[in-house]
Motif scaffolding. Structure first.
Motif, PDB file in Angstrom:
ATOM      1  N   TYR A 185       0.824  -1.201   0.000  1.00  0.00           N
ATOM      2  CA  TYR A 185       0.000   0.000   0.000  1.00  0.00           C
ATOM      3  C   TYR A 185       0.864   1.260   0.000  1.00  0.00           C
ATOM      4  CZ  TYR A 185       1.088   0.087   5.018  1.00  0.00           C
ATOM      5  OH  TYR A 185       1.748   0.111   6.225  1.00  0.00           O
ATOM      6  N   PHE A 186       0.254   2.363  -0.432  1.00  0.00           N
ATOM      7  CA  PHE A 186       0.885   3.679  -0.328  1.00  0.00           C
ATOM      8  C   PHE A 186       0.764   4.129   1.118  1.00  0.00           C
ATOM      9  CE2 PHE A 186       1.495   8.167  -0.473  1.00  0.00           C
ATOM     10  CZ  PHE A 186       2.225   8.456  -1.618  1.00  0.00           C
ATOM     11  N   ASP A 187       1.902   4.405   1.757  1.00  0.00           N
ATOM     12  CA  ASP A 187       1.948   4.699   3.186  1.00  0.00           C
ATOM     13  C   ASP A 187       1.804   6.202   3.400  1.00  0.00           C
ATOM     14  OD1 ASP A 187       2.168   3.938   5.833  1.00  0.00           O
ATOM     15  OD2 ASP A 187       4.355   3.887   5.835  1.00  0.00           O
ATOM     16  N   GLU A 188       0.572   6.668   3.394  1.00  0.00           N
ATOM     17  CA  GLU A 188       0.277   8.101   3.441  1.00  0.00           C
ATOM     18  C   GLU A 188       0.414   8.681   4.841  1.00  0.00           C
ATOM     19  OE1 GLU A 188       0.283  10.839   2.154  1.00  0.00           O
ATOM     20  OE2 GLU A 188      -1.642  11.377   1.224  1.00  0.00           O
ATOM     21  N   SER A 189       0.933   9.915   4.918  1.00  0.00           N
ATOM     22  CA  SER A 189       1.020  10.706   6.144  1.00  0.00           C
ATOM     23  C   SER A 189       1.751   9.980   7.273  1.00  0.00           C
ATOM     24  CB  SER A 189      -0.382  11.141   6.601  1.00  0.00           C
ATOM     25  OG  SER A 189      -0.936  12.045   5.671  1.00  0.00           O
ATOM     26  N   VAL A 190       2.805   9.275   6.903  1.00  0.00           N
ATOM     27  CA  VAL A 190       3.677   8.623   7.887  1.00  0.00           C
ATOM     28  C   VAL A 190       5.080   9.211   7.810  1.00  0.00           C
ATOM     29  CG1 VAL A 190       4.762   6.437   8.567  1.00  0.00           C
ATOM     30  CG2 VAL A 190       2.343   6.485   7.918  1.00  0.00           C
ATOM     31  N   LEU A 191       5.582   9.385   6.613  1.00  0.00           N
ATOM     32  CA  LEU A 191       6.907   9.980   6.431  1.00  0.00           C
ATOM     33  C   LEU A 191       6.910  11.452   6.819  1.00  0.00           C
ATOM     34  CD1 LEU A 191       7.834   8.323   3.020  1.00  0.00           C
ATOM     35  CD2 LEU A 191       8.425   7.551   5.326  1.00  0.00           C
ATOM     36  N   ARG A 192       5.773  12.107   6.704  1.00  0.00           N
ATOM     37  CA  ARG A 192       5.554  13.457   7.224  1.00  0.00           C
ATOM     38  C   ARG A 192       4.060  13.599   7.473  1.00  0.00           C
ATOM     39  NH1 ARG A 192       6.203  16.722   1.607  1.00  0.00           N
ATOM     40  NH2 ARG A 192       3.998  16.679   1.028  1.00  0.00           N
ATOM     41  N   ALA A 193       3.672  14.623   8.190  1.00  0.00           N
ATOM     42  CA  ALA A 193       2.262  14.800   8.535  1.00  0.00           C
ATOM     43  C   ALA A 193       1.414  15.161   7.317  1.00  0.00           C
ATOM     44  CB  ALA A 193       2.110  15.865   9.614  1.00  0.00           C
ATOM     45  N   ALA A 194       1.878  16.139   6.542  1.00  0.00           N
ATOM     46  CA  ALA A 194       1.096  16.613   5.395  1.00  0.00           C
ATOM     47  C   ALA A 194       1.019  15.530   4.322  1.00  0.00           C
ATOM     48  CB  ALA A 194       1.725  17.877   4.819  1.00  0.00           C
ATOM     49  N   PRO A 195      -0.127  15.374   3.680  1.00  0.00           N
ATOM     50  CA  PRO A 195      -0.273  14.341   2.642  1.00  0.00           C
ATOM     51  C   PRO A 195       0.727  14.519   1.506  1.00  0.00           C
ATOM     52  CG  PRO A 195      -2.416  15.207   3.286  1.00  0.00           C
ATOM     53  CD  PRO A 195      -1.388  16.095   3.911  1.00  0.00           C
ATOM     54  N   TYR A 196       1.171  13.397   0.956  1.00  0.00           N
ATOM     55  CA  TYR A 196       2.074  13.412  -0.192  1.00  0.00           C
ATOM     56  C   TYR A 196       1.611  12.470  -1.300  1.00  0.00           C
ATOM     57  CZ  TYR A 196       3.874   9.961   3.173  1.00  0.00           C
ATOM     58  OH  TYR A 196       3.981   8.974   4.126  1.00  0.00           O
ATOM     59  N   PHE A 197       0.417  11.911  -1.177  1.00  0.00           N
ATOM     60  CA  PHE A 197      -0.139  11.066  -2.237  1.00  0.00           C
ATOM     61  C   PHE A 197      -0.466  11.969  -3.428  1.00  0.00           C
ATOM     62  CE2 PHE A 197      -3.251   8.884  -4.725  1.00  0.00           C
ATOM     63  CZ  PHE A 197      -3.009   7.529  -4.568  1.00  0.00           C
ATOM     64  N   ASP A 198       0.266  11.809  -4.508  1.00  0.00           N
ATOM     65  CA  ASP A 198       0.038  12.646  -5.686  1.00  0.00           C
ATOM     66  C   ASP A 198      -0.145  11.827  -6.955  1.00  0.00           C
ATOM     67  OD1 ASP A 198       2.617  11.756  -6.005  1.00  0.00           O
ATOM     68  OD2 ASP A 198       3.529  13.729  -6.260  1.00  0.00           O
ATOM     69  N   LEU A 199      -0.467  10.540  -6.805  1.00  0.00           N
ATOM     70  CA  LEU A 199      -0.707   9.673  -7.943  1.00  0.00           C
ATOM     71  C   LEU A 199      -2.053   9.963  -8.582  1.00  0.00           C
ATOM     72  CD1 LEU A 199       0.472   6.385  -6.235  1.00  0.00           C
ATOM     73  CD2 LEU A 199       1.647   7.491  -8.137  1.00  0.00           C
ATOM     74  N   ARG A 200      -2.094   9.917  -9.898  1.00  0.00           N
ATOM     75  CA  ARG A 200      -3.373  10.026 -10.603  1.00  0.00           C
ATOM     76  C   ARG A 200      -3.753   8.621 -11.044  1.00  0.00           C
ATOM     77  NH1 ARG A 200      -1.388  14.816  -8.706  1.00  0.00           N
ATOM     78  NH2 ARG A 200      -2.630  16.568  -9.473  1.00  0.00           N
ATOM     79  N   ILE A 201      -4.686   8.029 -10.331  1.00  0.00           N
ATOM     80  CA  ILE A 201      -5.020   6.629 -10.583  1.00  0.00           C
ATOM     81  C   ILE A 201      -6.058   6.519 -11.703  1.00  0.00           C
ATOM     82  CG2 ILE A 201      -4.556   6.159  -8.145  1.00  0.00           C
ATOM     83  CD1 ILE A 201      -7.572   5.537  -7.811  1.00  0.00           C
ATOM     84  N   ASP A 202      -6.128   5.340 -12.290  1.00  0.00           N
ATOM     85  CA  ASP A 202      -7.100   5.105 -13.354  1.00  0.00           C
ATOM     86  C   ASP A 202      -8.519   5.184 -12.799  1.00  0.00           C
ATOM     87  OD1 ASP A 202      -4.975   4.597 -15.068  1.00  0.00           O
ATOM     88  OD2 ASP A 202      -4.947   2.452 -14.612  1.00  0.00           O
ATOM     89  N   GLY A 203      -9.418   5.767 -13.589  1.00  0.00           N
ATOM     90  CA  GLY A 203     -10.811   5.902 -13.191  1.00  0.00           C
ATOM     91  C   GLY A 203     -11.182   7.294 -12.742  1.00  0.00           C
ATOM     92  N   ILE A 204     -10.173   8.160 -12.554  1.00  0.00           N
ATOM     93  CA  ILE A 204     -10.408   9.529 -12.110  1.00  0.00           C
ATOM     94  C   ILE A 204      -9.856  10.491 -13.150  1.00  0.00           C
ATOM     95  CG2 ILE A 204     -10.008  11.254 -10.321  1.00  0.00           C
ATOM     96  CD1 ILE A 204      -9.622   8.994  -8.331  1.00  0.00           C
ATOM     97  N   THR A 205     -10.660  11.479 -13.536  1.00  0.00           N
ATOM     98  CA  THR A 205     -10.252  12.472 -14.512  1.00  0.00           C
ATOM     99  C   THR A 205     -10.315  13.856 -13.914  1.00  0.00           C
ATOM    100  OG1 THR A 205     -11.096  11.118 -16.345  1.00  0.00           O
ATOM    101  CG2 THR A 205     -10.728  13.461 -16.801  1.00  0.00           C
TER     102      THR A 205
END
Length: 432
Positions: free
Chosen positions: A410-430
């Motif tokens: 899984y993408f380990d969100e908000s663990v390496l720092r507090a502020a979110p860093y998930f910036d992937l554009r996944i399939d199914g979202i435009t």
């Protein structure tokens, strides 16, 4: 059958094993609106021994009670102060409301708070951090916290702290709520051809403020929550380029509705999007909304399903009491269901045919114990591929963001720092 809104909250008791029970409660932070909300009890155990201790805290807010994000912060701050005072401490809060993000406003407000004797100064918007940094350097004996900021660790300033919640967890749960509503619509054959795209996916929409990681993380979590219930969905994201623009948010939602989106959610701070959904629903359009920060039931009784929300009182109780006791505040703090720091507001059960309390409680419990990960890489693809590694997150200096634990990658969100860093554009979202 339809049921009236009831006050339910999921309570965790961590003893020899995890026991989960539902109980009716009135959450004094104001985020649950005495409604049917599947949340975990907020953890105030960090307050500790504050008897006889005092502190003066300055708060700089981007908005005020009329803006949902700041309203949620105010509710959390006030509740935290009450909890600390119940434990024998004394907290004086000085607010600087509706400061926007103009650097001059932020630096002037910070200076006034310091002059008033505040030893802890907190700002609640990402846009405040750059302006506050010079003040932080000039006042090493004052502790500063920038909510959603990302410079505390990098700056080397020991008196600068960052904090945010794992709001993506409750956005996922809010998505599950919307997914159950969508399933009812599908099972009842209530969708029209306009609600499907050319590939047979049901159209859903999202009103986002900016194309920042915080927003991308949130809308992806919401989408994956819906998708966990109804798999054939496609989401369009319309940006407003403002955190708070009631007219712009209403227009963005109206555009999504006109395209046939049957569920609209938001990462924007006004009632604009729910208002657009309510107007459309009252005029016969099949559309429902999921809000952010606070309940939207009063603004959109015919359309609002629930809202994803933060219980900021958990962090404020921790940070303020730590400062009172002379303890070091964490450089980066991010918690979610593990501390009862996130949740959903009252579910509008008048809009549902069935009661999904048990199902939602199970989702929350799985997020709490780690058996469900919001960004489980097996549940989404990027350009048709499931991720096994990702080191390209913006401003993360090549850090590996994918983790495997207990058989889940899984993408380990908000663990390496507090502020979110998930910036992937996944399939199914435009992004429109």
């Amino acid at each position: 059958m339809k049921k009236k809104i009831v006050a339910l909250v999921l309570v965790i008791a961590l003893v020899a094993s995890l026991a989960i029970a539902l109980a009716a409660c009135n959450n004094k932070s104001g985020n649950n609106d005495d409604g049917a909300s599947i949340n975990l009890a907020p953890d105030y155990s960090t307050i500790g021994d504050v008897a006889g201790k005092s502190i003066k805290v300055g708060i700089i807010l981007i908005g005020d009670e009329t803006e949902g994000y700041s309203e949620a912060h105010i509710n959390g701050i006030d509740t935290a102060a009450e909890k600390i005072e119940e434990a024998g401490g004394n907290v004086e809060i000085i607010y600087k409301k509706s400061q926007g993000e103009d650097p001059a406003n932020i630096t002037n407000s910070a200076g006034e708070l310091i002059a008033a004797g505040c030893t802890l100064v907190i700002t609640n918007s990402y846009g405040h951090e750059a302006a506050i940094l010079p003040v932080v350097r000039e006042n090493p004996n004052i502790t500063f916290i920038t909510m959603t900021g990302d410079q505390a660790a990098k700056s080397g300033l020991s008196n600068l702290k960052n904090a945010f919640t794992k709001i993506f967890e409750s956005r996922y749960v809010a998505g599950v709520v919307a997914g159950y509503k969508l399933k009812e619509l599908v099972d009842g054959d209530k969708l029209s051809a306009n609600n499907y795209d050319a590939q047979g996916n049901i159209k859903i929409g999202y009103v986002g403020a900016f194309a920042f990681q915080e927003v991308v993380s949130g809308y992806t979590a919401f989408y994956l929550g819906i998708k966990s219930v109804v798999s054939n969905v496609a989401m369009s994201v319309q940006y407003t380029n403002s955190w708070f623009d009631p007219d712009g948010e209403q227009q963005a939602a109206a555009n999504l509705i006109s395209q046939g989106c049957v569920i609209i959610s938001q990462h924007a701070d006004s009632y604009g999007a729910p208002t657009a959904c309510e107007n459309a629903a009252k005029n016969g359009t099949l559309v429902y909304c999921v809000g952010y920060n606070v309940s939207m039931l009063e603004a959109a009784p015919h359309a609002a399903l629930t809202s994803a929300t933060n219980d900021w009182s958990v962090y404020y109780a921790y940070a303020i009491s730590a400062a009172m006791k002379g303890e070091t505040i964490a450089t980066d703090w991010a918690h979610g269901y593990d501390k009862g720091a996130v949740g959903i507001t009252a579910i509008n059960e008048d809009l549902f045919e069935n009661d999904y309390t048990e199902e939602l409680a199970a989702v929350v419990a799985a997020l709490h114990d780690g058996t469900t990960k919001v960004f489980d890489c097996s549940k989404f693809t990027v350009n048709g591929e499931h991720l096994t590694t990702y080191t390209g997150a913006y401003n993360m200096n090549g850090a590996e963001c994918i983790k495997t634990e207990n058989g889940i990658t899984y993408f380990d969100e908000s663990v390496l720092r507090a502020a979110p860093y998930f910036d992937l554009r996944i399939d199914g979202i435009t992004e429109l």
